[in-house]
Write a protein that holds these residues in place. Sequence first.
Motif, PDB file in Angstrom:
ATOM      1  N   ASN A  10       3.802   2.895  12.396  1.00  0.00           N
ATOM      2  CA  ASN A  10       4.225   3.519  11.148  1.00  0.00           C
ATOM      3  C   ASN A  10       4.273   2.443  10.070  1.00  0.00           C
ATOM      4  O   ASN A  10       5.060   1.537  10.204  1.00  0.00           O
ATOM      5  CB  ASN A  10       5.598   4.160  11.303  1.00  0.00           C
ATOM      6  N   PRO A  11       3.458   2.500   9.040  1.00  0.00           N
ATOM      7  CA  PRO A  11       2.464   3.516   8.697  1.00  0.00           C
ATOM      8  C   PRO A  11       1.325   3.592   9.718  1.00  0.00           C
ATOM      9  O   PRO A  11       1.105   2.653  10.472  1.00  0.00           O
ATOM     10  CB  PRO A  11       1.914   3.070   7.353  1.00  0.00           C
ATOM     11  N   PHE A  12       0.608   4.726   9.696  1.00  0.00           N
ATOM     12  CA  PHE A  12      -0.460   4.944  10.669  1.00  0.00           C
ATOM     13  C   PHE A  12      -1.710   5.499   9.990  1.00  0.00           C
ATOM     14  O   PHE A  12      -1.657   6.005   8.880  1.00  0.00           O
ATOM     15  CB  PHE A  12       0.019   5.886  11.777  1.00  0.00           C
ATOM     16  N   ASN A  13      -2.855   5.386  10.684  1.00  0.00           N
ATOM     17  CA  ASN A  13      -4.132   5.928  10.214  1.00  0.00           C
ATOM     18  C   ASN A  13      -5.108   5.999  11.377  1.00  0.00           C
ATOM     19  O   ASN A  13      -5.511   4.963  11.862  1.00  0.00           O
ATOM     20  CB  ASN A  13      -4.711   5.059   9.095  1.00  0.00           C
ATOM     21  N   PRO A  14      -5.565   7.155  11.794  1.00  0.00           N
ATOM     22  CA  PRO A  14      -5.022   8.480  11.453  1.00  0.00           C
ATOM     23  C   PRO A  14      -4.126   9.027  12.553  1.00  0.00           C
ATOM     24  O   PRO A  14      -3.659  10.146  12.446  1.00  0.00           O
ATOM     25  CB  PRO A  14      -6.277   9.338  11.318  1.00  0.00           C
ATOM     26  N   SER A  15      -3.883   8.250  13.628  1.00  0.00           N
ATOM     27  CA  SER A  15      -3.074   8.814  14.721  1.00  0.00           C
ATOM     28  C   SER A  15      -1.852   7.951  14.999  1.00  0.00           C
ATOM     29  O   SER A  15      -1.829   6.752  14.714  1.00  0.00           O
ATOM     30  CB  SER A  15      -3.916   8.973  15.987  1.00  0.00           C
ATOM     31  N   THR A  16      -0.846   8.593  15.567  1.00  0.00           N
ATOM     32  CA  THR A  16       0.424   7.932  15.867  1.00  0.00           C
ATOM     33  C   THR A  16       1.023   8.552  17.115  1.00  0.00           C
ATOM     34  O   THR A  16       0.592   9.618  17.555  1.00  0.00           O
ATOM     35  CB  THR A  16       1.392   8.038  14.660  1.00  0.00           C
ATOM     36  N   ILE A  17       2.024   7.880  17.677  1.00  0.00           N
ATOM     37  CA  ILE A  17       2.719   8.345  18.876  1.00  0.00           C
ATOM     38  C   ILE A  17       4.171   8.655  18.507  1.00  0.00           C
ATOM     39  O   ILE A  17       4.826   7.858  17.836  1.00  0.00           O
ATOM     40  CB  ILE A  17       2.698   7.269  19.988  1.00  0.00           C
ATOM     41  N   ILE A  18       4.652   9.811  18.978  1.00  0.00           N
ATOM     42  CA  ILE A  18       6.050  10.197  18.777  1.00  0.00           C
ATOM     43  C   ILE A  18       6.695  10.329  20.151  1.00  0.00           C
ATOM     44  O   ILE A  18       6.194  11.063  21.011  1.00  0.00           O
ATOM     45  CB  ILE A  18       6.149  11.534  18.011  1.00  0.00           C
ATOM     46  N   ASN A  19       7.785   9.593  20.359  1.00  0.00           N
ATOM     47  CA  ASN A  19       8.529   9.641  21.614  1.00  0.00           C
ATOM     48  C   ASN A  19       9.846  10.379  21.402  1.00  0.00           C
ATOM     49  O   ASN A  19      10.497  10.213  20.365  1.00  0.00           O
ATOM     50  CB  ASN A  19       8.843   8.226  22.110  1.00  0.00           C
ATOM     51  N   PHE A  20      10.224  11.184  22.401  1.00  0.00           N
ATOM     52  CA  PHE A  20      11.521  11.844  22.341  1.00  0.00           C
ATOM     53  C   PHE A  20      12.041  12.072  23.747  1.00  0.00           C
ATOM     54  O   PHE A  20      11.297  11.959  24.729  1.00  0.00           O
ATOM     55  CB  PHE A  20      11.450  13.158  21.550  1.00  0.00           C
ATOM     56  N   ASN A  21      13.332  12.357  23.848  1.00  0.00           N
ATOM     57  CA  ASN A  21      13.973  12.589  25.133  1.00  0.00           C
ATOM     58  C   ASN A  21      14.796  13.869  25.049  1.00  0.00           C
ATOM     59  O   ASN A  21      15.500  14.087  24.063  1.00  0.00           O
ATOM     60  CB  ASN A  21      14.897  11.410  25.485  1.00  0.00           C
ATOM     61  N   LEU A  22      14.697  14.695  26.078  1.00  0.00           N
ATOM     62  CA  LEU A  22      15.469  15.936  26.135  1.00  0.00           C
ATOM     63  C   LEU A  22      16.525  15.838  27.227  1.00  0.00           C
ATOM     64  O   LEU A  22      16.211  15.490  28.365  1.00  0.00           O
ATOM     65  CB  LEU A  22      14.552  17.130  26.428  1.00  0.00           C
ATOM     66  N   ASP A  58      -2.595  13.429  15.622  1.00  0.00           N
ATOM     67  CA  ASP A  58      -3.775  13.005  14.866  1.00  0.00           C
ATOM     68  C   ASP A  58      -3.739  13.675  13.499  1.00  0.00           C
ATOM     69  O   ASP A  58      -3.805  14.898  13.400  1.00  0.00           O
ATOM     70  CB  ASP A  58      -5.042  13.396  15.614  1.00  0.00           C
ATOM     71  N   ALA A  59      -3.628  12.870  12.443  1.00  0.00           N
ATOM     72  CA  ALA A  59      -3.510  13.380  11.075  1.00  0.00           C
ATOM     73  C   ALA A  59      -4.794  13.179  10.287  1.00  0.00           C
ATOM     74  O   ALA A  59      -4.767  13.047   9.062  1.00  0.00           O
ATOM     75  CB  ALA A  59      -2.342  12.699  10.379  1.00  0.00           C
ATOM     76  N   ALA A  60      -5.939  13.171  10.964  1.00  0.00           N
ATOM     77  CA  ALA A  60      -7.215  12.919  10.295  1.00  0.00           C
ATOM     78  C   ALA A  60      -7.504  13.944   9.195  1.00  0.00           C
ATOM     79  O   ALA A  60      -8.177  13.623   8.211  1.00  0.00           O
ATOM     80  CB  ALA A  60      -8.351  12.922  11.313  1.00  0.00           C
ATOM     81  N   ASN A  61      -6.961  15.158   9.338  1.00  0.00           N
ATOM     82  CA  ASN A  61      -7.233  16.199   8.351  1.00  0.00           C
ATOM     83  C   ASN A  61      -6.201  16.255   7.222  1.00  0.00           C
ATOM     84  O   ASN A  61      -6.265  17.146   6.377  1.00  0.00           O
ATOM     85  CB  ASN A  61      -7.302  17.572   9.043  1.00  0.00           C
ATOM     86  N   LEU A  62      -5.248  15.323   7.205  1.00  0.00           N
ATOM     87  CA  LEU A  62      -4.207  15.310   6.177  1.00  0.00           C
ATOM     88  C   LEU A  62      -4.432  14.161   5.198  1.00  0.00           C
ATOM     89  O   LEU A  62      -4.947  13.113   5.578  1.00  0.00           O
ATOM     90  CB  LEU A  62      -2.819  15.150   6.821  1.00  0.00           C
ATOM     91  N   PRO A  63      -4.008  14.344   3.939  1.00  0.00           N
ATOM     92  CA  PRO A  63      -4.123  13.253   2.968  1.00  0.00           C
ATOM     93  C   PRO A  63      -3.045  12.189   3.196  1.00  0.00           C
ATOM     94  O   PRO A  63      -2.017  12.461   3.830  1.00  0.00           O
ATOM     95  CB  PRO A  63      -3.911  13.947   1.619  1.00  0.00           C
ATOM     96  N   MET A  82       7.660   9.573   8.396  1.00  0.00           N
ATOM     97  CA  MET A  82       6.534   8.716   8.755  1.00  0.00           C
ATOM     98  C   MET A  82       5.548   8.661   7.589  1.00  0.00           C
ATOM     99  O   MET A  82       5.549   9.539   6.719  1.00  0.00           O
ATOM    100  CB  MET A  82       5.835   9.216  10.014  1.00  0.00           C
ATOM    101  N   MET A  83       4.716   7.613   7.557  1.00  0.00           N
ATOM    102  CA  MET A  83       3.789   7.428   6.455  1.00  0.00           C
ATOM    103  C   MET A  83       2.356   7.314   6.960  1.00  0.00           C
ATOM    104  O   MET A  83       2.064   6.513   7.849  1.00  0.00           O
ATOM    105  CB  MET A  83       4.146   6.189   5.643  1.00  0.00           C
ATOM    106  N   LEU A  84       1.497   8.144   6.383  1.00  0.00           N
ATOM    107  CA  LEU A  84       0.062   8.115   6.678  1.00  0.00           C
ATOM    108  C   LEU A  84      -0.643   7.374   5.554  1.00  0.00           C
ATOM    109  O   LEU A  84      -0.533   7.749   4.393  1.00  0.00           O
ATOM    110  CB  LEU A  84      -0.467   9.556   6.779  1.00  0.00           C
ATOM    111  N   LEU A  85      -1.328   6.289   5.899  1.00  0.00           N
ATOM    112  CA  LEU A  85      -2.086   5.491   4.919  1.00  0.00           C
ATOM    113  C   LEU A  85      -3.556   5.498   5.327  1.00  0.00           C
ATOM    114  O   LEU A  85      -3.894   5.021   6.403  1.00  0.00           O
ATOM    115  CB  LEU A  85      -1.594   4.046   4.883  1.00  0.00           C
ATOM    116  N   LYS A  86      -4.410   6.029   4.469  1.00  0.00           N
ATOM    117  CA  LYS A  86      -5.847   6.060   4.770  1.00  0.00           C
ATOM    118  C   LYS A  86      -6.575   5.066   3.899  1.00  0.00           C
ATOM    119  O   LYS A  86      -6.146   4.712   2.837  1.00  0.00           O
ATOM    120  CB  LYS A  86      -6.389   7.467   4.555  1.00  0.00           C
TER     121      LYS A  86
END
Length: 86
Positions: A10-22, A58-63, A82-86
Motif C-alpha cells: 500500500n500504495p499498490f498497482n494494480p493488485s494487493t493482498i488483504i488479510n483478515f481473521n474471523l 486486482d484493481a486493474a479496472n479502477l482509476p 488503501m491507495m491505488l497508484l497507476k
Amino acid sequence: FYSLEQNYPNPFNPSTIINFNLAKSGFTSLKIYDVIGNEVAVILNKELEAGPYQIAFDAANLPSGVYMYTINSGSFTETMKMMLLK
C-alpha cells in the motif's frame, strides 16, 4: 479474535493482498468503496469458517485514487483505507 489488516503493498498497482481473521464462522462480506462511498467491487460475499484468510484484490479496472475496504462478519465491521497508484 476478529481483525482486518492493512493491505499490502500500500500504495499498490494494480493488485494487493488483504488479510483478515474471523473469530467465529458466519456470513462474511468484503467490499471496496471509492472515497465518495460508491461500491466499486465485492471481493467476498459468502459463509466462511473461523480462522485467518488472505484475499488478493486486482484493481486493474479502477482509476488511481484512495479506496476504502470494509469487512462485515456477524457483529464485526471494520473499514480501512488503501491507495491505488497507476
